[in-house]
Motif scaffolding. Structure first.
Motif, short mmCIF file in Angstrom:
data_model
loop_
_atom_site.label_atom_id
_atom_site.label_comp_id
_atom_site.label_asym_id
_atom_site.label_seq_id
_atom_site.Cartn_x
_atom_site.Cartn_y
_atom_site.Cartn_z
N LEU A 1 47.02 30.62 39.12
CA LEU A 1 46.53 32.00 39.13
C LEU A 1 46.52 32.45 37.68
CD1 LEU A 1 45.98 34.33 41.22
CD2 LEU A 1 48.28 35.09 40.69
N ARG A 2 45.35 32.58 37.11
CA ARG A 2 45.28 32.80 35.67
C ARG A 2 44.95 34.23 35.27
NH1 ARG A 2 44.92 28.47 32.60
NH2 ARG A 2 43.78 29.80 31.18
N GLY A 3 44.56 35.06 36.23
CA GLY A 3 44.17 36.42 35.89
C GLY A 3 42.74 36.47 35.40
N THR B 1 26.19 52.16 41.20
CA THR B 1 25.62 51.57 39.99
C THR B 1 26.65 51.48 38.87
OG1 THR B 1 24.79 53.77 39.59
CG2 THR B 1 23.19 52.13 40.35
N ASP B 2 27.92 51.77 39.18
CA ASP B 2 28.89 51.79 38.08
C ASP B 2 29.34 50.39 37.67
OD1 ASP B 2 30.45 51.34 40.27
OD2 ASP B 2 31.97 52.83 39.80
N GLY B 3 28.51 49.41 37.94
CA GLY B 3 28.75 48.08 37.40
C GLY B 3 29.72 47.25 38.21
N VAL B 4 30.00 46.09 37.72
CA VAL B 4 30.84 45.13 38.41
C VAL B 4 32.29 45.54 38.26
CG1 VAL B 4 31.41 42.70 38.57
CG2 VAL B 4 29.15 43.38 37.78
N LEU B 5 33.05 45.41 39.33
CA LEU B 5 34.48 45.72 39.28
C LEU B 5 35.16 44.57 40.01
CD1 LEU B 5 36.46 47.95 38.36
CD2 LEU B 5 36.26 48.93 40.64
N ASP B 6 35.39 43.49 39.30
CA ASP B 6 35.86 42.27 39.95
C ASP B 6 37.38 42.13 39.97
OD1 ASP B 6 33.62 41.20 40.96
OD2 ASP B 6 33.22 39.85 39.29
N HIS B 7 38.03 42.88 39.08
CA HIS B 7 39.49 42.76 38.99
C HIS B 7 40.07 44.18 38.93
CE1 HIS B 7 38.36 38.79 37.42
NE2 HIS B 7 37.66 39.41 36.51
N PHE B 8 40.86 44.55 39.91
CA PHE B 8 41.54 45.84 39.80
C PHE B 8 42.77 45.88 40.70
CE2 PHE B 8 38.31 46.63 43.12
CZ PHE B 8 39.05 47.26 44.12
N ILE C 1 45.40 44.25 45.56
CA ILE C 1 44.99 43.62 44.30
C ILE C 1 43.69 42.85 44.52
CG2 ILE C 1 45.66 41.92 42.55
CD1 ILE C 1 48.63 42.63 43.43
N ILE C 2 42.69 43.13 43.70
CA ILE C 2 41.43 42.39 43.77
C ILE C 2 41.31 41.56 42.49
CG2 ILE C 2 38.90 42.56 43.89
CD1 ILE C 2 40.10 43.57 46.46
N LEU C 3 41.20 40.25 42.65
CA LEU C 3 41.07 39.35 41.50
C LEU C 3 39.86 38.46 41.77
CD1 LEU C 3 42.75 38.86 38.90
CD2 LEU C 3 43.86 36.99 40.07
N VAL D 1 52.56 44.56 36.90
CA VAL D 1 51.44 43.94 37.61
C VAL D 1 50.41 43.44 36.60
CG1 VAL D 1 49.63 44.24 39.33
CG2 VAL D 1 51.74 45.55 39.53
N LEU D 2 50.08 44.28 35.63
CA LEU D 2 49.02 43.94 34.68
C LEU D 2 49.45 42.78 33.78
CD1 LEU D 2 47.77 47.54 33.74
CD2 LEU D 2 47.20 46.17 35.72
N ASN D 3 50.73 42.77 33.37
CA ASN D 3 51.23 41.64 32.56
C ASN D 3 51.22 40.34 33.35
OD1 ASN D 3 51.95 42.20 29.83
ND2 ASN D 3 53.60 43.53 30.56
N LEU D 4 51.52 40.42 34.63
CA LEU D 4 51.60 39.20 35.43
C LEU D 4 50.22 38.70 35.83
CD1 LEU D 4 54.63 40.16 37.65
CD2 LEU D 4 54.54 38.25 36.01
N LEU D 5 49.29 39.64 36.10
CA LEU D 5 48.02 39.22 36.69
C LEU D 5 46.84 39.37 35.75
CD1 LEU D 5 48.45 40.56 40.28
CD2 LEU D 5 48.76 38.24 39.42
N ASP D 6 47.06 39.95 34.56
CA ASP D 6 45.98 40.05 33.59
C ASP D 6 44.77 40.76 34.22
OD1 ASP D 6 44.10 39.59 31.58
OD2 ASP D 6 43.73 37.53 32.21
N ILE D 7 45.04 41.99 34.62
CA ILE D 7 44.01 42.86 35.21
C ILE D 7 43.95 44.09 34.32
CG2 ILE D 7 43.61 44.41 37.19
CD1 ILE D 7 44.69 42.24 39.00
N ASP D 8 42.75 44.68 34.14
CA ASP D 8 42.70 45.81 33.20
C ASP D 8 42.21 47.12 33.80
OD1 ASP D 8 40.07 45.24 33.46
OD2 ASP D 8 39.79 44.41 31.46
#
Lengths: 400, 400
Positions: free
Chosen positions: A238-240, B211-218, B231-233, B322-329
């Motif tokens: 799981l790379r993020g 239309t607010d664009g792609v939101l693939d990670h949140f 969590i969406i990755l 969560v953000l440090n572990l999963l690299d989500i922004d």
């Protein structure tokens, strides 16, 4: 989309190649063509053609006629080549530098280690360049062909660039390009990845090749220069979103805690890094931090035992967060934490048992990792080989 | 594996069906058969046959002849059916119970709400059973056919069983079976899932249709009865090994903090739940906790503002993990936290900026979720529809 479409035929061929190689990668010994046909559901002529390609591409060798003990023709065994392509792994770790060559069967064929004192990028990369050259020479003598290299670094990476590696004082170092320059005479591409991610891959491979059953979900904790984690979920890393996941060292243990090098306060790093456990104590001449901590703990030194207990509880708090968020029930303590695991496990276990919501009905296992300090170097070398396994057709095409 | 193998033909047919339906699901309006052929690369006869199947299965309707403004035959438009199958979503949330019907186009066709006071499972499920009946009747009047139901609950689930829902005092409640009993006359199966997971799905769908664009990670933070996260990755829900991931409410903010209902200490829950923000204050008659907090904060009540600031910083600390572990922004504040977001965002943003290692080079966005308190009910209903989209062949087969 017609059945005789050439692009379609090519895709089918690539899938079949991958299917056959995957069977051989999973087989402990050798398999006959007949066994391969029945295991894959492909026809005997298809198998014959694919095996020819795999032999020509030096991925598979024939073991010679062996009898299966029954009447009839002796069968011709096939196995992964031990003198074909190999991967080179390089690692920058607590106590020095490591270089490792892994062959297609996953066996480690070369492993070298060198202590280092100067963490500056040019010095480290010069030394790694020399170790890479020696490793490739050693592999060549064994009939192997090293096809590319992966460097493990203690920090988040982006392509070949090390974004930051606080333990080394590196920031935005293009380690891939700098290393490729130094090993230009070898003609090898050099990928760069986080050491905890690579070590977790190494452990995943090791678990699969042993008989201790399936290990599809785990957190590998790397107690190397910095604390990091490699997370395996559903059998995959799981790379993020950018590959920067697993920053366990900067999980907050106490928001009002001691300042961390990263700029925040109370990061796990400030409780459980080797430097934190040493607590400013001077190391005896010639020992590494983990060896010194281990010797002091063995001797019952109260400050060391107290520091290890603090580290264990902080690790447990940070890991409980990972387990609550990701619903994983196995923790492997790796790197220096594997060496120190007998002083850490009970404290970690106590915290996760208390803090993880699902622990009440799904017990959590905390145990030392199996590959020891070489996990990241082995994982780095294996990641090169894994790329062949993932797309053998592309690899065979590149050989022509 | 021969090209004329019947199992293979069947698989190909299923893949093509999925391909065509996916195109229609992604199209904002209607598409002609010719457009579908060129968008999918399938031949015109294949498209004609697939469209026939989709029309017969009530997934697609013809819009009648429309002119595309150019010379030649007017084209016949195809669009997702607004009178075909629909999904029923049910949700147990802070301020009451919700029922929602979503059609194949993703439009909400029915949304009902009922306050509740008794959190006991039989009372809640009785009420939900009546709401389900009303929702199905309303959908039927609009020509829709509700095909199954999904119930959102504030806690980890296992099949239809709610493992624990501390906010309701539920433990090992077979909510799926109990609800199916109550709606037996409707003949609907009832799945059960965590509300934060379902709300995150709802938000993912909403982001894709806008239309607010792609939101693939949140990370979607649910400030409902309990605090949870979805969590969406890589565009997919990250559920963990058993689907019990996202337990943000039990991430440790301070290991020596206040005791939590779960048995541990210093969980985020003890700082940032609505109960924690209220701090034992009695609610004015007839208001919900979030409405009361919002009114007091608007009026500048110092205790409320201080409690919101504490909650925001605790949320920031937990989210930084969560953000440090999963690299989500990207963080979406949902449920009651969406309503209270103007008092929370700056505190959350300050903590994540300071604590997330990658924030230095990849900025982090914290914003309110878009669907408001209905996200989980909408996500639950949409999850029913998503199952048709994932395997239309299976759905069509079941219709015969």
């Amino acid at each position: 989309m017609r059945a005789d479409d050439p692009a379609r035929q090519e895709r089918l061929r690539a899938l079949n190649l991958e299917l056959v190689l995957r069977r051989l990668l999973a087989a402990p010994g050798s398999m006959s063509r007949t066994e391969l046909a029945s295991a894959t559901g492909l026809t005997r002529p298809t198998i014959t053609r694919i095996v020819e390609e795999l032999i020509a591409g030096r991925l598979v060798t024939e073991t010679g006629a062996t009898s299966d003990g029954r009447a009839g023709r002796p069968r011709m065994g096939l196995q992964l080549s031990r003198s074909g392509p190999a991967g080179l792994g390089l690692d920058i770790r607590t106590d020095g530098l490591a270089a490792c060559v892994v062959d297609l069967t996953g066996s480690v064929r070369h492993l070298a280690f060198a202590p280092f004192t100067d963490p500056e990028a040019p010095a480290v990369l010069d030394r790694l360049g020399r170790m890479a050259t020696e490793a490739v020479e050693a592999a060549t003598r064994e009939g192997l062909t090293v096809i590319s290299a992966t460097l493990a670094v203690p920090g988040p990476t982006d392509g070949g660039i090390v974004r930051t590696a606080p333990a080394l004082g590196w920031r935005s170092v293009d380690a891939g390009a700098l290393l490729e320059e130094r090993i230009g005479h070898l003609g090898l591409a050099c990928a760069v990845d986080n050491e905890a991610n690579l070590a977790a891959r190494g452990e995943l491979r090791a678990a699969r090749s042993h008989t201790d059953g399936v290990l599809d979900h785990f957190v590998y904790v790397s107690g190397s220069l910095d604390i990091g984690a490699g997370i395996i979920l559903d059998g995959r890393p799981l790379r993020g979103s950018h590959g920067w996941g697993g920053e366990l060292g900067h999980v907050t243990v106490d928001p009002e805690g001691k300042p961390c090098r990263c700029g925040a306060r109370g990061c796990l790093q400030t409780y459980a890094s080797l430097a934190a456990i040493l607590g400013g104590e001077t190391l005896p001449e010639g020992t590494t931090p983990d060896a010194a901590i281990s010797a002091w703990a063995d001797a019952g030194r109260p400050e060391t035992l107290a520091a290890l207990e603090t580290a264990a509880h902080a690790l447990g708090v940070a890991l409980a967060n990972v387990l609550n968020l990701l619903d994983i029930d196995t923790v492997l303590l790796g790197g220096s934490f594997a060496l120190l695991s007998s002083w850490l496990i009970s404290g970690v276990q106590a915290e996760v048992n208390q803090r993880v919501l699902s622990a009440a009905w799904a017990p959590i296992t905390v145990r030392p990792a199996t590959l020891g300090p070489d996990a990241a170097a082995i994982g780095a070398a294996a990641s090169v080989i894994d790329r062949i396994g993932a797309d053998p057709a592309a690899w065979l095409a590149a050989q022509r």
